[in-house]
Design a protein around this motif. Sequence first.
Motif, PDB file in Angstrom:
ATOM      1  N   ALA A 340      27.307  69.794  69.865  1.00 27.30           N
ATOM      2  CA  ALA A 340      27.779  70.072  68.499  1.00 27.30           C
ATOM      3  C   ALA A 340      29.177  69.482  68.290  1.00 27.30           C
ATOM      4  CB  ALA A 340      27.806  71.576  68.260  1.00 27.30           C
ATOM      5  N   MET A 341      30.011  69.498  69.328  1.00 29.04           N
ATOM      6  CA  MET A 341      31.415  69.078  69.177  1.00 29.04           C
ATOM      7  C   MET A 341      31.548  67.573  68.937  1.00 29.04           C
ATOM      8  SD  MET A 341      34.079  67.651  71.084  1.00 29.04           S
ATOM      9  CE  MET A 341      33.893  68.005  72.818  1.00 29.04           C
ATOM     10  N   PHE A 342      30.717  66.765  69.607  1.00 29.84           N
ATOM     11  CA  PHE A 342      30.898  65.301  69.467  1.00 29.84           C
ATOM     12  C   PHE A 342      30.741  64.849  68.001  1.00 29.84           C
ATOM     13  CE2 PHE A 342      29.509  64.953  74.160  1.00 29.84           C
ATOM     14  CZ  PHE A 342      30.822  64.932  74.599  1.00 29.84           C
ATOM     15  N   PRO A 343      29.610  65.143  67.357  1.00 26.75           N
ATOM     16  CA  PRO A 343      29.505  64.706  65.948  1.00 26.75           C
ATOM     17  C   PRO A 343      30.494  65.407  65.014  1.00 26.75           C
ATOM     18  CG  PRO A 343      27.579  66.022  66.570  1.00 26.75           C
ATOM     19  CD  PRO A 343      28.375  65.798  67.814  1.00 26.75           C
ATOM     20  N   ARG A 344      30.796  66.672  65.312  1.00 22.90           N
ATOM     21  CA  ARG A 344      31.731  67.412  64.444  1.00 22.90           C
ATOM     22  C   ARG A 344      33.128  66.790  64.493  1.00 22.90           C
ATOM     23  NH1 ARG A 344      31.492  72.362  66.927  1.00 22.90           N
ATOM     24  NH2 ARG A 344      33.392  72.078  68.128  1.00 22.90           N
ATOM     25  N   SER A 345      33.585  66.441  65.686  1.00 22.50           N
ATOM     26  CA  SER A 345      34.950  65.906  65.786  1.00 22.50           C
ATOM     27  C   SER A 345      35.013  64.511  65.168  1.00 22.50           C
ATOM     28  CB  SER A 345      35.445  65.914  67.223  1.00 22.50           C
ATOM     29  OG  SER A 345      34.576  65.220  68.055  1.00 22.50           O
ATOM     30  N   ALA A 346      33.913  63.758  65.236  1.00 21.40           N
ATOM     31  CA  ALA A 346      33.902  62.443  64.581  1.00 21.40           C
ATOM     32  C   ALA A 346      33.988  62.622  63.065  1.00 21.40           C
ATOM     33  CB  ALA A 346      32.640  61.677  64.971  1.00 21.40           C
ATOM     34  N   GLU A 347      33.290  63.648  62.583  1.00 18.99           N
ATOM     35  CA  GLU A 347      33.301  63.900  61.128  1.00 18.99           C
ATOM     36  C   GLU A 347      34.692  64.357  60.669  1.00 18.99           C
ATOM     37  OE1 GLU A 347      31.483  67.067  57.976  1.00 18.99           O
ATOM     38  OE2 GLU A 347      30.583  66.985  59.957  1.00 18.99           O
ATOM     39  N   PHE A 348      35.273  65.345  61.352  1.00 17.22           N
ATOM     40  CA  PHE A 348      36.612  65.826  60.977  1.00 17.22           C
ATOM     41  C   PHE A 348      37.639  64.700  61.125  1.00 17.22           C
ATOM     42  CE2 PHE A 348      35.523  70.460  62.315  1.00 17.22           C
ATOM     43  CZ  PHE A 348      34.990  70.717  61.069  1.00 17.22           C
ATOM     44  N   GLY A 349      37.470  63.895  62.170  1.00 25.61           N
ATOM     45  CA  GLY A 349      38.447  62.839  62.457  1.00 25.61           C
ATOM     46  C   GLY A 349      38.451  61.742  61.413  1.00 25.61           C
ATOM     47  N   SER A 350      37.321  61.563  60.722  1.00 25.13           N
ATOM     48  CA  SER A 350      37.267  60.472  59.746  1.00 25.13           C
ATOM     49  C   SER A 350      37.796  60.897  58.376  1.00 25.13           C
ATOM     50  CB  SER A 350      35.839  59.937  59.630  1.00 25.13           C
ATOM     51  OG  SER A 350      35.010  60.975  59.202  1.00 25.13           O
ATOM     52  N   ILE A 351      38.097  62.185  58.200  1.00 26.21           N
ATOM     53  CA  ILE A 351      38.605  62.651  56.894  1.00 26.21           C
ATOM     54  C   ILE A 351      39.939  61.970  56.599  1.00 26.21           C
ATOM     55  CG2 ILE A 351      39.559  64.660  55.664  1.00 26.21           C
ATOM     56  CD1 ILE A 351      37.451  66.369  57.089  1.00 26.21           C
ATOM     57  N   GLY A 352      40.040  61.343  55.450  1.00 23.67           N
ATOM     58  CA  GLY A 352      41.301  60.750  55.010  1.00 23.67           C
ATOM     59  C   GLY A 352      41.605  59.391  55.620  1.00 23.67           C
ATOM     60  N   ALA A 353      40.757  58.910  56.547  1.00 28.98           N
ATOM     61  CA  ALA A 353      41.070  57.650  57.237  1.00 28.98           C
ATOM     62  C   ALA A 353      41.146  56.484  56.266  1.00 28.98           C
ATOM     63  CB  ALA A 353      40.004  57.372  58.303  1.00 28.98           C
ATOM     64  N   GLU A 354      40.362  56.547  55.172  1.00 29.10           N
ATOM     65  CA  GLU A 354      40.327  55.442  54.218  1.00 29.10           C
ATOM     66  C   GLU A 354      41.658  55.268  53.485  1.00 29.10           C
ATOM     67  OE1 GLU A 354      38.818  58.302  53.941  1.00 29.10           O
ATOM     68  OE2 GLU A 354      39.126  59.116  51.941  1.00 29.10           O
TER      69      GLU A 354
END
Length: 376
Positions: A340-354
């Motif tokens: 669960a942590m791997f996809p979740r951290s990728a999702e949280f980590g991409s917030i605001g990257a743009e």
Amino acid sequence: MNTPHITIIGAGLGGLTLARVLHIHRIPATVYEAEPAPTARAQGGILDIHDYNGQLAIEAAGLMDQFRDIILHGHQAMRILAPDGTVLFDKADDGNGGRPEVQRGDLRQMLLDSLPVGAVQWGRKVVSTRSLGEGHHEVIFADGGTSTTSLLVGADGAWSRVRPLLSDATPEYTGMSYVETYLFDVDTRHPAAAQAVGSGSMAAPAAGGKGIQAQREKGGTIHTYVVLREPQEWFDAIDFTDGAAAAARIAKEFDGWAPELTALITDGDVPPLLRPLFALPLGHKWERVPGVTLLGDAAHLLTPNGEGANSAMYDGAELAKAIAAHPGDIEAALTQYEEAMFPRSAEFGSIGAELHDLDDADAVAGLIKLYTESGN
Ligand SMILES: Cc1cc2nc3c(=O)[nH]c(=O)nc-3n(C[C@H](O)[C@H](O)[C@H](O)COP(=O)(O)OP(=O)(O)OC[C@H]3O[C@@H](n4cnc5c(N)ncnc54)[C@H](O)[C@@H]3O)c2cc1C
């Protein structure tokens, strides 16, 4: 087989949340922390704690009442300024934002106060870790001591000494650094800057991810993060031991900006602090290794986007819940947690990257969208 005594490296927000939620489930754990005491380092900064991760972790920790007591009311206000000081976006804190702000130090103390005496061992810096086979690991401390464990959790942040047991990845410079400044007693001593920042957070973005961000902390303090996208060598050429000269050099990057904004750089009450930002690759993961895992920045260090501390606490709570749900089967718990942590951290980590590579107008529009959609 009973759940083993759990060894957690690092008493940051992630490691302490893990220890607390384990404690609620009556699972014993020891946290080994490098710093000599809870007060060894100022825990500066304000964190907004989100209702979709950080607050869920606090609920799992049974600390919602204590959390409400440390909320800084009014600090969810958010404004965006143009370089000339024009207010482009201004949202008051109506108390319904879903992201209450707290001082990092207060949050850490809340977690520390919730643990049994002796659960955190201070001044125990880990220098290395090694596998003893069959899910057992040895932890080697700078004081020469060692400890063996059948469940080791690396909650030891960016430069984790546990991570090498799982992954070859090391953090790399992101190309971006913060220069941090503090202005104290702002309403009396720095009224123009205080008015520009308002009662909560302020962002003044410019092209290419450069900008000035500031937050009003407890006790009339403004904490500013000057964001610059420059190679590390560029910063090496600035003498940060000469605070005034360093501040003047950094302010030069904002020539022509409103004086109440550049004052956040030049009028600091302590010397400016350079903080180069490092990150692991987005989506960092590893194959399951028996008896060891990571959480928080040790697992998924990313450019700050307001999610890191929230994510670390959520990881801690989720890992503790998975361990409690699988008594006697640590591997099943770690598998459930990591999957669960791997996809979740990728999702949280991409917030605001743009937002990092946009020009001025798009950056402002993007920030407004982010703040509006996130309910900030
Ligand atoms: C400038 C800045 C601003 C940020 N702002 C925000 C924000 O607004 N919101 C947000 O959610 N996130 C924010 N973050 C990100 C957030 O700070 C981190 O993601 C979060 O602190 C990670 O928590 P952690 O418990 O995983 O690690 P850490 O907080 O890094 O804690 C790790 C602990 O391990 C200890 N340790 C390290 N090495 C060892 C060792 N060898 N032996 C023993 N102990 C060790 C450390 O002393 C520390 O206590 C920001 C980050 C930065 C740099």
